[in-house]
Motif scaffolding. Structure first.
Motif, PDB file in Angstrom:
ATOM      1  N   SER A 126      52.643  46.879 117.982  1.00 18.77           N
ATOM      2  CA  SER A 126      53.885  47.431 117.455  1.00 18.77           C
ATOM      3  C   SER A 126      53.500  48.355 116.305  1.00 18.77           C
ATOM      4  O   SER A 126      52.850  47.937 115.359  1.00 18.77           O
ATOM      5  CB  SER A 126      54.800  46.309 116.964  1.00 18.77           C
ATOM      6  N   HIS A 127      53.892  49.625 116.395  1.00 11.65           N
ATOM      7  CA  HIS A 127      53.392  50.616 115.448  1.00 11.65           C
ATOM      8  C   HIS A 127      54.376  51.011 114.352  1.00 11.65           C
ATOM      9  O   HIS A 127      53.973  51.524 113.336  1.00 11.65           O
ATOM     10  CB  HIS A 127      52.935  51.859 116.214  1.00 11.65           C
TER      11      HIS A 127
ATOM     12  N   SER B 296      56.927  48.821 113.212  1.00 16.68           N
ATOM     13  CA  SER B 296      57.517  47.626 112.612  1.00 16.68           C
ATOM     14  C   SER B 296      56.632  46.429 112.906  1.00 16.68           C
ATOM     15  O   SER B 296      55.798  46.470 113.792  1.00 16.68           O
ATOM     16  CB  SER B 296      58.894  47.342 113.232  1.00 16.68           C
ATOM     17  N   THR B 297      56.877  45.359 112.176  1.00 19.40           N
ATOM     18  CA  THR B 297      56.298  44.078 112.541  1.00 19.40           C
ATOM     19  C   THR B 297      57.302  43.407 113.458  1.00 19.40           C
ATOM     20  O   THR B 297      58.489  43.315 113.128  1.00 19.40           O
ATOM     21  CB  THR B 297      56.044  43.211 111.293  1.00 19.40           C
ATOM     22  N   VAL B 298      56.861  42.956 114.624  1.00 22.87           N
ATOM     23  CA  VAL B 298      57.755  42.373 115.616  1.00 22.87           C
ATOM     24  C   VAL B 298      57.269  40.965 115.973  1.00 22.87           C
ATOM     25  O   VAL B 298      56.073  40.748 116.176  1.00 22.87           O
ATOM     26  CB  VAL B 298      57.822  43.251 116.889  1.00 22.87           C
ATOM     27  N   TYR B 299      58.211  40.043 116.039  1.00 21.20           N
ATOM     28  CA  TYR B 299      57.916  38.663 116.403  1.00 21.20           C
ATOM     29  C   TYR B 299      58.767  38.252 117.595  1.00 21.20           C
ATOM     30  O   TYR B 299      59.970  38.508 117.619  1.00 21.20           O
ATOM     31  CB  TYR B 299      58.242  37.711 115.247  1.00 21.20           C
ATOM     32  N   LYS B 300      58.129  37.609 118.574  1.00 22.59           N
ATOM     33  CA  LYS B 300      58.873  36.993 119.673  1.00 22.59           C
ATOM     34  C   LYS B 300      59.109  35.552 119.254  1.00 22.59           C
ATOM     35  O   LYS B 300      58.175  34.824 118.919  1.00 22.59           O
ATOM     36  CB  LYS B 300      58.093  37.040 120.985  1.00 22.59           C
ATOM     37  N   CYS B 301      60.361  35.152 119.263  1.00 19.48           N
ATOM     38  CA  CYS B 301      60.739  33.823 118.785  1.00 19.48           C
ATOM     39  C   CYS B 301      61.457  33.057 119.884  1.00 19.48           C
ATOM     40  O   CYS B 301      62.178  33.637 120.693  1.00 19.48           O
ATOM     41  CB  CYS B 301      61.665  33.943 117.582  1.00 19.48           C
TER      42      CYS B 301
ATOM     43  N   LYS C  89      62.581  42.155 114.506  1.00 20.89           N
ATOM     44  CA  LYS C  89      61.872  43.392 114.225  1.00 20.89           C
ATOM     45  C   LYS C  89      62.095  43.735 112.764  1.00 20.89           C
ATOM     46  O   LYS C  89      63.238  43.880 112.316  1.00 20.89           O
ATOM     47  CB  LYS C  89      62.401  44.507 115.126  1.00 20.89           C
ATOM     48  N   ILE C  90      60.993  43.856 112.014  1.00 25.45           N
ATOM     49  CA  ILE C  90      61.060  44.151 110.590  1.00 25.45           C
ATOM     50  C   ILE C  90      60.348  45.481 110.349  1.00 25.45           C
ATOM     51  O   ILE C  90      59.108  45.543 110.367  1.00 25.45           O
ATOM     52  CB  ILE C  90      60.401  43.031 109.752  1.00 25.45           C
ATOM     53  N   PRO C  91      61.088  46.571 110.170  1.00 29.26           N
ATOM     54  CA  PRO C  91      60.466  47.874 109.910  1.00 29.26           C
ATOM     55  C   PRO C  91      59.652  47.840 108.607  1.00 29.26           C
ATOM     56  O   PRO C  91      59.931  47.043 107.706  1.00 29.26           O
ATOM     57  CB  PRO C  91      61.646  48.822 109.790  1.00 29.26           C
TER      58      PRO C  91
END
Length: 91
Positions: A22-23, A25-30, A41-43
């Protein structure tokens, strides 16, 4: 910051995995306790967050993108976050 976002959205999370490649933002699958999957998704910056929100509004009825379940505009510690549905493969 991740814990702050989870608290903000009042989520009961069973597991969290960071999405690689992910370029913007920081992205998490929960996975929730009820078995549902979603993405956080945290930009990286407030400006990126605003631009992604604007892009989402433009694209949402034109291309297949995850549904935005919730949005948080952030605070002094976090630029903001998106709670997104899992995009189902309809092949």
């Amino acid at each position: 910051m991740l814990n702050r976002v989870i608290q903000q959205f009042k989520l009961n999370v069973l597991s969290i995995n960071e999405v690689e490649d992910s370029h913007s933002s920081t992205v998490y699958k929960c996975k929730l306790l009820n078995g549902e999957n979603f993405f956080l998704k945290i930009p990286y910056t407030k400006l990126k967050c605003q631009r992604e929100l604007e892009a989402y509004e433009i694209l949402k009825d034109r291309v297949s993108i995850p549904k935005m379940l919730d949005y948080w505009s952030g605070d002094e510690e976090c630029p903001g976050a998106f709670l997104l549905s899992e995009l189902k493969d309809n092949r």
